[in-house]
Design a protein around this motif. Sequence first.
Motif, mmCIF file in Angstrom:
data_model
loop_
_atom_site.group_PDB
_atom_site.id
_atom_site.type_symbol
_atom_site.label_atom_id
_atom_site.label_comp_id
_atom_site.label_asym_id
_atom_site.label_seq_id
_atom_site.Cartn_x
_atom_site.Cartn_y
_atom_site.Cartn_z
ATOM 1 N N TYR A 150 4.650 8.372 -6.871
ATOM 2 C CA TYR A 150 3.642 7.283 -5.707
ATOM 3 C C TYR A 150 4.223 7.750 -3.964
ATOM 4 O O TYR A 150 3.039 7.529 -3.426
ATOM 5 C CB TYR A 150 4.696 6.137 -6.023
ATOM 6 C CG TYR A 150 4.296 5.773 -7.662
ATOM 7 C CD1 TYR A 150 3.323 5.636 -8.693
ATOM 8 C CD2 TYR A 150 5.103 6.432 -8.232
ATOM 9 C CE1 TYR A 150 2.982 5.233 -9.069
ATOM 10 C CE2 TYR A 150 4.845 6.100 -9.994
ATOM 11 C CZ TYR A 150 4.205 5.417 -10.201
ATOM 12 O OH TYR A 150 3.699 4.614 -11.394
ATOM 13 N N LEU A 156 -0.816 5.508 0.781
ATOM 14 C CA LEU A 156 -0.025 4.734 0.713
ATOM 15 C C LEU A 156 0.782 4.221 1.204
ATOM 16 O O LEU A 156 2.276 4.683 0.857
ATOM 17 C CB LEU A 156 -0.115 4.342 -1.036
ATOM 18 C CG LEU A 156 -1.538 3.886 -0.965
ATOM 19 C CD1 LEU A 156 -1.194 4.369 -3.204
ATOM 20 C CD2 LEU A 156 -1.893 2.576 -1.153
ATOM 21 N N GLN A 157 1.161 3.536 2.457
ATOM 22 C CA GLN A 157 2.699 4.068 3.822
ATOM 23 C C GLN A 157 3.199 3.231 3.243
ATOM 24 O O GLN A 157 4.409 3.078 3.658
ATOM 25 C CB GLN A 157 1.518 3.459 4.710
ATOM 26 C CG GLN A 157 0.828 4.193 5.354
ATOM 27 C CD GLN A 157 -0.066 3.208 7.054
ATOM 28 O OE1 GLN A 157 -0.817 2.716 6.549
ATOM 29 N NE2 GLN A 157 1.260 3.488 7.475
ATOM 30 N N GLU A 158 3.109 2.124 1.934
ATOM 31 C CA GLU A 158 4.183 1.427 1.388
ATOM 32 C C GLU A 158 4.208 2.622 1.013
ATOM 33 O O GLU A 158 6.391 1.424 -0.041
ATOM 34 C CB GLU A 158 3.921 0.065 0.964
ATOM 35 C CG GLU A 158 3.401 -1.021 1.774
ATOM 36 C CD GLU A 158 2.132 -0.479 1.829
ATOM 37 O OE1 GLU A 158 1.043 -0.066 1.261
ATOM 38 O OE2 GLU A 158 1.486 -1.998 2.859
ATOM 39 N N TRP A 159 4.152 3.308 0.074
ATOM 40 C CA TRP A 159 5.138 4.184 -0.868
ATOM 41 C C TRP A 159 5.593 5.645 -0.597
ATOM 42 O O TRP A 159 6.275 6.280 -1.075
ATOM 43 C CB TRP A 159 4.279 4.748 -2.717
ATOM 44 C CG TRP A 159 4.026 2.807 -3.136
ATOM 45 C CD1 TRP A 159 3.984 2.025 -2.830
ATOM 46 C CD2 TRP A 159 2.885 3.731 -3.566
ATOM 47 N NE1 TRP A 159 3.515 1.034 -4.283
ATOM 48 C CE2 TRP A 159 2.632 1.778 -4.721
ATOM 49 C CE3 TRP A 159 1.781 3.915 -4.350
ATOM 50 C CZ2 TRP A 159 1.765 1.312 -5.487
ATOM 51 C CZ3 TRP A 159 0.961 3.957 -5.235
ATOM 52 C CH2 TRP A 159 0.546 2.890 -6.120
ATOM 53 N N THR A 164 11.113 5.551 -1.958
ATOM 54 C CA THR A 164 10.737 5.634 -3.000
ATOM 55 C C THR A 164 11.497 5.945 -4.660
ATOM 56 O O THR A 164 11.871 5.364 -5.226
ATOM 57 C CB THR A 164 8.674 5.658 -2.652
ATOM 58 O OG1 THR A 164 8.197 4.994 -2.184
ATOM 59 C CG2 THR A 164 8.487 5.585 -4.127
ATOM 60 N N ASN A 217 8.872 -1.335 4.227
ATOM 61 C CA ASN A 217 6.956 -2.117 4.357
ATOM 62 C C ASN A 217 6.442 -3.259 5.255
ATOM 63 O O ASN A 217 5.742 -3.494 5.420
ATOM 64 C CB ASN A 217 7.375 -2.324 2.814
ATOM 65 C CG ASN A 217 7.313 -1.130 2.665
ATOM 66 O OD1 ASN A 217 7.394 -0.152 2.710
ATOM 67 N ND2 ASN A 217 7.329 -1.184 0.957
ATOM 68 N N GLU A 315 2.364 -5.091 -3.520
ATOM 69 C CA GLU A 315 2.706 -4.640 -2.349
ATOM 70 C C GLU A 315 1.860 -3.685 -1.340
ATOM 71 O O GLU A 315 1.380 -3.528 -0.028
ATOM 72 C CB GLU A 315 4.226 -4.567 -1.713
ATOM 73 C CG GLU A 315 4.463 -4.222 -0.895
ATOM 74 C CD GLU A 315 6.645 -3.850 -0.579
ATOM 75 O OE1 GLU A 315 6.566 -3.321 -1.510
ATOM 76 O OE2 GLU A 315 6.781 -4.383 0.666
ATOM 77 N N ALA A 316 1.769 -2.600 -2.218
ATOM 78 C CA ALA A 316 0.930 -0.838 -1.873
ATOM 79 C C ALA A 316 -0.425 -1.684 -1.132
ATOM 80 O O ALA A 316 -1.167 -1.884 -2.070
ATOM 81 C CB ALA A 316 1.181 -0.074 -2.631
ATOM 82 N N ASN A 317 -1.373 -2.086 0.107
ATOM 83 C CA ASN A 317 -2.292 -1.885 0.465
ATOM 84 C C ASN A 317 -3.105 -0.386 0.864
ATOM 85 O O ASN A 317 -2.791 0.080 1.871
ATOM 86 C CB ASN A 317 -2.154 -2.574 1.550
ATOM 87 C CG ASN A 317 -3.958 -3.313 1.456
ATOM 88 O OD1 ASN A 317 -4.028 -2.899 1.403
ATOM 89 N ND2 ASN A 317 -3.290 -3.931 3.342
ATOM 90 N N HIS A 318 -4.108 -0.279 0.128
ATOM 91 C CA HIS A 318 -4.632 1.212 -0.642
ATOM 92 C C HIS A 318 -5.650 1.150 0.759
ATOM 93 O O HIS A 318 -6.390 -0.454 1.210
ATOM 94 C CB HIS A 318 -5.222 1.360 -1.181
ATOM 95 C CG HIS A 318 -5.296 2.564 -1.216
ATOM 96 N ND1 HIS A 318 -6.895 3.335 -0.764
ATOM 97 C CD2 HIS A 318 -5.512 3.524 -2.581
ATOM 98 C CE1 HIS A 318 -6.846 4.858 -1.037
ATOM 99 N NE2 HIS A 318 -6.048 4.781 -2.444
ATOM 100 N N TRP B 114 -6.517 7.407 -6.613
ATOM 101 C CA TRP B 114 -5.532 6.130 -5.990
ATOM 102 C C TRP B 114 -5.482 7.490 -4.315
ATOM 103 O O TRP B 114 -5.125 6.778 -3.739
ATOM 104 C CB TRP B 114 -3.620 6.491 -6.345
ATOM 105 C CG TRP B 114 -4.009 5.342 -7.614
ATOM 106 C CD1 TRP B 114 -5.224 4.186 -7.951
ATOM 107 C CD2 TRP B 114 -3.023 5.475 -8.311
ATOM 108 N NE1 TRP B 114 -4.353 3.727 -8.599
ATOM 109 C CE2 TRP B 114 -3.427 4.068 -9.096
ATOM 110 C CE3 TRP B 114 -1.909 4.838 -8.362
ATOM 111 C CZ2 TRP B 114 -2.425 3.864 -10.402
ATOM 112 C CZ3 TRP B 114 -0.310 5.291 -9.278
ATOM 113 C CH2 TRP B 114 -0.791 4.370 -10.220
#
Lengths: 327, 242
Positions: A150, A156-159, A164, A217, A315-318, B114
């Motif tokens: 991840y 995927l900036q949240e990850w 993480t 995040n 939560e992850a925004n692609h 992804w």
Amino acid sequence: MHPAFSVIFLTTLIGLGQGLFLAIYTAQVYSVVELIPMTQGDDRIFYGVGSLIALVLLGMGLIASLFHLGHPERAWRSVTQWRTSWLSREVIALPLFMGSLFLYGLFHFMGWNPVLITVGEGFAIDLTLLMGAITTLLAFTLFLCTAMIYASIRFLQEWASPLTVLNFILLGGASGFTLATLFTYYAAPELVNFIGGWAMVLTVMALLSRGASLIRNRLLRPKSTPQTAIGVRHSTIRQMAQGAMGGSFNTREYFHGKPQLLVKWVKWTFILFVFPLPILFLALGISGPFDTLFMAALAVQYLGLIAERWYFFAEANHPQNIYYQVA
Amino acid sequence: MTQLALVIDLNVCVGCSGCVTSCKEWNSSGEAGPMPDQNPYRAEPTGTFFNRMQTYEIGTFPNTDTLHFPKSCMHCAEPPCVPVCPTGASYKREEDGIVLVDYDKCIGCKYCSWACPYGAREFDEQSKVMKKCTLCVDRIYDLSLPEAERQPACVISCPTSARLFGDVEDPDSEVSVKIREEGGYPLMAEWGAQPSNHYLPRRKTHIRVREEELVRADNPLKRENFTKPSKDDQSLDDIMSW
Ligand code: SF4
Ligand code: SF4
């Protein structure tokens, strides 16, 4: 991202298994250096059965992961790209860890424990201690590989953050130690305070690290915007058509598709279930000790972790979502 | 080095979706197929596409501009989708830079999708493998086709010639010249994938006319006491044609 239950179960179950092993091995190391008394019960049960439970959890995780694949019969191919792919590395690390854990449990159970070398004043390094050290290394390797799957996707900036990795280690560790507390209640009751204490410490540390990533995040600013996505410099860009009437892979795989309220609710559920409730149950449980409270702590924390992992995906925004704004 | 890619002129594209349909037609029967649909004739139709046509409205009414925007795999120079693939099913060809999926190796883990910032990969729910634009690799080298047809299906079918195909690494190719001279740009450059496909921006044609060009000080029509010469008067031709 769309939370897939196969991956949720995979990551939470193997985290639990890894944590359980780490708890058992921590007890062994502490008792070897005589920080805690040697287990008075049957060592074979404590280490052997403990390892077996961890193995079963890891096996269940492995089975869950197969449900994620379109072609599980070709899964063997996924060991080939370990040079570049963290997923491939995980696929290698998981069976290696399981094999090593199996040997660790087996050596304990069979009592095959010759002293390999003696360091200084009677401090003996025996076979299981060495095997445990190797298994510990593999457990952390597996944590790293799982989390990097991840964390290595930079957009995927949240990850994409070292947090993480830390979260996967601490959450897996905390839940594993909680399970170990329940297990020691039956297998080595004199260790309940020790393991239960560690379970609480790890849960607090996991709270700090997961809390930090939640805050991080929240403050994230997406690097990609509709302007960079289509290359038009105008502050008002509205999507009128997205190239599909009934949705597409792009509208299904990258969106959780649930109302914001539910997402928020899941977030607060996991914050409550993973951290304060288990700590409370563990603290009360140790004061007894009461096994029902340990069971409650484990159940609540594991349920919470399922919610946590669901939220992790939701939560992850692609960045591709910018191309599917009407989804 | 060769890097085949598409250049899409957003100034010319009318959003007819001809490229989408011809892509689906060719690739359903070509090597990259099938491209199955689910519920094609019922409510909520969905399916696998390599290329999708999107439409954006820019600005606020009445000052709006409509942008038709076809999007397919960019065949990135540094494709983030390739190194993440655990099986090696996703790969980038050395010889022409096309990014492909080997359907016989793909385990359908979806990890590559992804790792594509553009959402260019689509999972085929029927074959359970990942699919994506192949730049019609089974057409462009087919010597049994006349040379003019050795192009991706979308490029041939585009009625406005908004799609160009060629080697973006060759500075003298048609696509490179277009990119250089007409402001071609890549999408989401911030992620460093170095997409090979480029888009040419909307260009408005303005005629720049200054006030004094309309009302010229020496405009003979503005001369005072101007009278129309009679037919018997000497004309310019009478003087000049000796
Ligand atoms: S556009 Fe996406 S699928 Fe195509 S090469 Fe780039 S990253 Fe890979
Ligand atoms: S879905 Fe297929 S091509 Fe994509 S990463 Fe997985 S194995 Fe590779």
